[in-house]
Write a protein that holds these residues in place. Sequence first.
Motif, mmCIF file in Angstrom:
data_model
loop_
_atom_site.group_PDB
_atom_site.id
_atom_site.type_symbol
_atom_site.label_atom_id
_atom_site.label_comp_id
_atom_site.label_asym_id
_atom_site.label_seq_id
_atom_site.Cartn_x
_atom_site.Cartn_y
_atom_site.Cartn_z
ATOM 1 N N MET A 172 4.112 3.639 -10.609
ATOM 2 C CA MET A 172 4.773 4.882 -11.012
ATOM 3 C C MET A 172 5.623 5.453 -9.875
ATOM 4 O O MET A 172 5.829 6.658 -9.788
ATOM 5 N N HIS A 173 6.078 4.593 -8.980
ATOM 6 C CA HIS A 173 6.951 5.039 -7.898
ATOM 7 C C HIS A 173 7.961 3.953 -7.571
ATOM 8 O O HIS A 173 7.800 2.803 -7.971
ATOM 9 N N THR A 174 9.017 4.347 -6.876
ATOM 10 C CA THR A 174 10.081 3.425 -6.511
ATOM 11 C C THR A 174 10.283 3.479 -5.004
ATOM 12 O O THR A 174 10.219 4.546 -4.395
ATOM 13 N N PHE A 176 10.392 7.623 -4.093
ATOM 14 C CA PHE A 176 10.360 8.713 -5.071
ATOM 15 C C PHE A 176 9.454 8.302 -6.216
ATOM 16 O O PHE A 176 9.239 7.118 -6.462
ATOM 17 N N GLY A 177 8.870 9.310 -6.877
ATOM 18 C CA GLY A 177 7.949 9.053 -7.985
ATOM 19 C C GLY A 177 6.587 9.648 -7.723
ATOM 20 O O GLY A 177 6.428 10.568 -6.930
ATOM 21 N N CYS A 178 5.586 9.100 -8.377
ATOM 22 C CA CYS A 178 4.213 9.609 -8.273
ATOM 23 C C CYS A 178 3.646 9.348 -6.882
ATOM 24 O O CYS A 178 3.652 8.219 -6.400
ATOM 25 N N ASN A 179 3.149 10.403 -6.252
ATOM 26 C CA ASN A 179 2.595 10.275 -4.897
ATOM 27 C C ASN A 179 1.073 10.324 -4.894
ATOM 28 O O ASN A 179 0.461 10.575 -3.872
ATOM 29 N N ASP A 180 0.450 10.076 -6.044
ATOM 30 C CA ASP A 180 -1.006 10.014 -6.062
ATOM 31 C C ASP A 180 -1.467 8.957 -5.077
ATOM 32 O O ASP A 180 -0.863 7.893 -4.965
ATOM 33 N N GLU A 181 -2.504 9.254 -4.367
ATOM 34 C CA GLU A 181 -3.084 8.334 -3.388
ATOM 35 C C GLU A 181 -2.148 8.042 -2.219
ATOM 36 O O GLU A 181 -2.358 7.100 -1.468
ATOM 37 N N ASP A 225 0.557 -0.654 -7.837
ATOM 38 C CA ASP A 225 0.253 0.523 -8.652
ATOM 39 C C ASP A 225 0.337 1.824 -7.871
ATOM 40 O O ASP A 225 1.039 2.736 -8.266
ATOM 41 N N SER A 226 -0.380 1.927 -6.788
ATOM 42 C CA SER A 226 -0.394 3.164 -6.003
ATOM 43 C C SER A 226 -0.327 2.880 -4.513
ATOM 44 O O SER A 226 -0.967 3.565 -3.705
ATOM 45 N N HIS A 227 0.405 1.848 -4.139
ATOM 46 C CA HIS A 227 0.549 1.555 -2.710
ATOM 47 C C HIS A 227 1.943 1.022 -2.420
ATOM 48 O O HIS A 227 2.671 0.591 -3.306
ATOM 49 N N THR A 228 2.290 1.082 -1.141
ATOM 50 C CA THR A 228 3.562 0.558 -0.637
ATOM 51 C C THR A 228 3.262 -0.192 0.649
ATOM 52 O O THR A 228 2.373 0.195 1.405
ATOM 53 N N ALA A 229 3.995 -1.258 0.912
ATOM 54 C CA ALA A 229 3.840 -2.017 2.150
ATOM 55 C C ALA A 229 5.214 -2.287 2.738
ATOM 56 O O ALA A 229 6.208 -2.384 2.021
ATOM 57 N N ALA A 230 5.245 -2.403 4.075
ATOM 58 C CA ALA A 230 6.508 -2.641 4.771
ATOM 59 C C ALA A 230 6.297 -3.676 5.871
ATOM 60 O O ALA A 230 5.305 -3.622 6.608
ATOM 61 N N LEU A 231 7.242 -4.616 5.966
ATOM 62 C CA LEU A 231 7.257 -5.628 7.021
ATOM 63 C C LEU A 231 8.332 -5.217 8.021
ATOM 64 O O LEU A 231 9.479 -4.983 7.640
ATOM 65 N N THR A 232 7.972 -5.127 9.296
ATOM 66 C CA THR A 232 8.928 -4.715 10.317
ATOM 67 C C THR A 232 9.634 -5.926 10.916
ATOM 68 O O THR A 232 9.198 -7.069 10.744
ATOM 69 N N ASP A 233 10.707 -5.643 11.645
ATOM 70 C CA ASP A 233 11.488 -6.732 12.241
ATOM 71 C C ASP A 233 10.735 -7.470 13.339
ATOM 72 O O ASP A 233 11.108 -8.575 13.704
ATOM 73 N N ASP A 234 9.640 -6.891 13.841
ATOM 74 C CA ASP A 234 8.846 -7.600 14.848
ATOM 75 C C ASP A 234 7.575 -8.208 14.255
ATOM 76 O O ASP A 234 6.650 -8.586 14.972
#
Length: 154
Positions: free
Chosen positions: A79-81, A93-98, A130-139
């Motif tokens: 529920m988020h982008t 943007f979108g649902c910030n639950d959790e 569903d309710s998480h985001t992950a990011a890979l850094t350049d290092d």
Amino acid sequence: MPPRKIKREVLNETIETQPAKKSKVTVSHPSHCTTPGVVLTLGGGDVGQLGLGDNVMERKKPALVDIPEKTVQIIAGGMHTVCLTEKGKIYTFGCNDEGALGRDTSEEGSEYVPGVVDFHFRVVQISAGDSHTAALTDDGKVFAWGTFRVSLFI
């Protein structure tokens, strides 16, 4: 000198074609995007996942999302982008639950519009569920925030 013709056999037919011109392709991002651009959105957005403000709950035609930088990757969570820009910044943007957006949304309606995640690393790839985001850094570091559906308190 005219280009030479190439003969190809396709389904037992011989077709004469010109060889393709060589072109240089530069892949500027690990997600295989070649040209950074804008974000267009459509569909349902009852919890802000369209990024068009709190008064737009549905779009049948594509609408431009206001992100101040060119975007190279877009990921839809439950529920988020999440959008990654060519400068390595993350907008959500979108649902910030959790805590899936990774930013403060205590101001009324702030989750309905893109906001930058205060992240002190250059990100090269993003992922969301569903309710998480992950990011890979350049290092090579991986950061994740939010949770999978339900937080467990023990």
